[in-house]
Motif scaffolding. Sequence first.
Motif, short mmCIF file in Angstrom:
data_model
loop_
_atom_site.label_atom_id
_atom_site.label_comp_id
_atom_site.label_asym_id
_atom_site.label_seq_id
_atom_site.Cartn_x
_atom_site.Cartn_y
_atom_site.Cartn_z
N ASP A 241 59.37 36.86 40.85
CA ASP A 241 59.92 37.29 42.02
C ASP A 241 59.19 37.36 43.41
OD1 ASP A 241 61.96 38.92 40.56
OD2 ASP A 241 60.52 40.37 40.08
N VAL A 242 57.75 37.09 43.07
CA VAL A 242 56.93 37.01 43.90
C VAL A 242 55.42 35.91 43.43
CG1 VAL A 242 55.54 38.97 43.89
CG2 VAL A 242 55.70 37.76 45.98
N THR A 243 54.95 35.29 44.51
CA THR A 243 53.83 34.58 43.86
C THR A 243 52.50 35.20 44.69
OG1 THR A 243 54.86 32.58 43.50
CG2 THR A 243 52.74 32.07 43.82
N ALA A 244 51.43 35.20 43.91
CA ALA A 244 50.33 35.66 44.53
C ALA A 244 49.07 35.34 44.01
CB ALA A 244 50.22 37.33 44.69
N ASP A 245 47.75 35.17 44.52
CA ASP A 245 46.43 35.03 43.69
C ASP A 245 46.08 36.41 43.31
OD1 ASP A 245 44.20 34.69 42.65
OD2 ASP A 245 43.77 32.98 44.38
N LEU A 246 46.26 37.04 42.11
CA LEU A 246 45.73 38.14 41.63
C LEU A 246 44.46 38.38 41.50
CD1 LEU A 246 48.49 39.15 38.96
CD2 LEU A 246 48.43 39.54 41.53
N SER A 247 43.48 37.29 41.26
CA SER A 247 42.01 37.41 41.34
C SER A 247 41.54 37.73 42.57
CB SER A 247 41.85 35.92 40.77
OG SER A 247 41.93 35.07 41.75
N LYS A 248 42.18 37.46 43.78
CA LYS A 248 41.95 37.80 45.06
C LYS A 248 42.47 39.22 45.47
CE LYS A 248 41.00 32.89 46.48
NZ LYS A 248 41.30 31.71 47.61
N GLY A 249 43.01 39.86 44.55
CA GLY A 249 43.84 41.06 45.08
C GLY A 249 44.77 40.90 46.04
N GLU A 250 45.69 40.10 45.97
CA GLU A 250 46.79 39.60 46.88
C GLU A 250 47.94 40.70 46.43
OE1 GLU A 250 45.94 35.11 48.43
OE2 GLU A 250 47.68 35.55 47.07
N ILE A 251 48.74 41.14 47.29
CA ILE A 251 49.82 41.92 47.21
C ILE A 251 49.52 43.08 46.55
CG2 ILE A 251 51.96 42.13 45.77
CD1 ILE A 251 52.35 39.13 46.07
N TYR A 252 48.97 43.52 45.40
CA TYR A 252 48.64 44.64 44.92
C TYR A 252 47.34 44.74 44.27
CZ TYR A 252 49.10 44.46 39.95
OH TYR A 252 48.86 44.06 38.54
N LEU A 253 46.59 45.95 44.20
CA LEU A 253 45.43 46.12 43.83
C LEU A 253 45.46 46.77 42.32
CD1 LEU A 253 43.41 47.07 47.15
CD2 LEU A 253 43.77 44.93 46.17
N THR A 254 44.70 46.10 41.47
CA THR A 254 44.77 46.44 40.17
C THR A 254 43.68 47.62 39.91
OG1 THR A 254 42.84 45.06 39.26
CG2 THR A 254 45.22 44.30 39.10
N GLU A 255 43.64 48.28 38.86
CA GLU A 255 42.67 49.52 38.62
C GLU A 255 41.24 48.96 38.75
OE1 GLU A 255 43.37 53.10 38.16
OE2 GLU A 255 45.32 52.30 38.98
N ASP A 256 41.03 47.96 38.23
CA ASP A 256 39.49 47.54 38.41
C ASP A 256 39.15 47.35 39.64
OD1 ASP A 256 39.27 47.77 35.41
OD2 ASP A 256 39.93 45.51 35.25
N ILE A 257 40.12 46.52 40.39
CA ILE A 257 39.80 46.17 41.93
C ILE A 257 39.48 47.56 42.35
CG2 ILE A 257 40.28 45.17 44.03
CD1 ILE A 257 41.71 42.97 42.18
N LEU A 258 40.28 48.45 42.43
CA LEU A 258 40.30 49.77 43.15
C LEU A 258 38.96 50.38 42.77
CD1 LEU A 258 43.98 51.09 43.07
CD2 LEU A 258 42.93 49.97 45.18
N ARG A 259 38.81 50.60 41.69
CA ARG A 259 37.42 51.38 41.11
C ARG A 259 36.21 50.63 41.83
NH1 ARG A 259 37.69 54.84 37.18
NH2 ARG A 259 39.69 55.07 36.09
N GLU A 260 36.20 49.13 42.06
CA GLU A 260 35.18 48.48 42.76
C GLU A 260 35.04 48.92 44.08
OE1 GLU A 260 33.48 44.18 43.19
OE2 GLU A 260 34.84 44.35 41.83
N LYS A 261 36.39 48.72 44.98
CA LYS A 261 36.63 48.92 46.06
C LYS A 261 36.16 50.19 46.61
CE LYS A 261 40.32 48.69 49.57
NZ LYS A 261 39.60 47.65 50.62
N TRP A 262 36.66 51.40 46.17
CA TRP A 262 36.40 52.70 46.33
C TRP A 262 35.36 53.44 45.98
CZ3 TRP A 262 42.41 54.07 45.24
CH2 TRP A 262 43.16 53.67 46.45
N GLY A 263 34.80 52.88 44.83
CA GLY A 263 33.60 53.46 44.31
C GLY A 263 33.46 55.03 43.92
#
Length: 337
Positions: free
Chosen positions: A135-157
Motif C-alpha cells: 500500500d505504501v513504501t517507507a524506510d521503517l529503520s528511520k521511523g518514516e510514516i509511523y513510529l514503532t514501540e521501540d522508537i517511541l520508547r527511545e523518543k519519549w523516554g
Amino acid sequence: MIKKLILWLTAVFLMFSIPLISVTSEELTETAHGAGEQETKKPESAVKAEASPVGDFSSGGKSGSEVNNKKPSGFRIRDVSTGETIVVDEWEFCRGALAYEMMPGFEEEALKAQAVALYTHFCRLREKNRDKEEDVTADLSKGEIYLTEDILREKWGKDYEKNQKKTAAAVKSVQGLVIKGSDGILIDAAYHAISPGNTENSRDIFGFDSENLRSAASPWDEAAPGFLTKTEVSGEEFRKKTGGEEIRIKKRTAAGTVLSAVVGNNEYTGAELRKLFSLRSAAFEVGRRDNKYIFTVRGYGHGVGLSQYGANGMAKDGADYKEILCHYYGKINIGTL
C-alpha cells in the motif's frame, strides 16, 4: 425397566451430540478488529456518512491475516531498509502514525482530527494500490510514516507511558472513522504542519482541483512556533545553485506561496527553490544584504488541506475534531468505510 433405560440413554446421547450455537469463522471476522485484538465500535459521536462505493480490499505481503473479501486487517508496508513487505495492524499503525505526525502535547481534539485524516489518507492509498504488493513504501529503520514501540520508547523516554496513553486514547475515540466527500468517496486528506495564514488550493500546489482542498483561513498558525523563519544563503551558493544572481518573483498564490520565480535566464517553481535552499515552505520573500540572500519564510509544509497547528489552535478555542475537519476540508461526511 430396561426399555425406559434405553430411552433415557438415547435422549442423553442426542442432547450432547447436537451443538447449541453455531458460530462461523466469517461471523467472528465481522465482529473483530483487525487481527482480533480489539472490538470495533462506532463512536457515538460519529457523523452518519453516505454509503461509500469503495470496494473490498485484499491482503498482501509476507505476513498478516487473510481477509477473504472483507474489511482489511492492516496496512501493507514495503520497508526499503529490508526489502520486505509487512502488514501492520490498523490499530497499531494508526497509533504510531499519529505519534509520527503530531506531538502528544497537542490538544485532544486536534489529535483526533489528525487521526481521522491520516487514516483516511492511508485507506485511500490502500484502495489505490489494492492490485500491488504494498500500500505504501517507507524506510521503517528511520521511523518514516509511523513510529514503532521501540522508537517511541527511545523518543519519549520517561514520558512514554503518559504520551502513549494520550495518543492511544485519541485514536481509540475515532477508531475506524474516515472522511468522504459529497460523492461518497474517500477524500484526498492532505495535511501539513503550518500554513502561511491561509491554506492553499490543491490546483495551485498539486495541479488538480478538489472541492475538499480549497483555501481556508487559518489565522491560528501565526501563533505557531516557527511560523516565521529566516534562511541566509551566501551569494556564491545562490549563484551556484540557480545559475543567476538577480531573482524576481513572477507569480504567487493568494496565500503567498511562490508559484514561479525568474533567476537570470532560468525560471523556477517555488517548490524547486524551497528544495534547493532547504526552506520550510515555498511562501517566502527574498532580500539581499552584504552579498547574502535572505529568505523570510512563512509556514511549514505544502500548505494544502488540514493545518496541524491550525487544528490545535481551533481546539484551544473550543472546536471539536468534526468542526476542525469541516473547516479545512469543506463539505464532508465522517463515518466508517
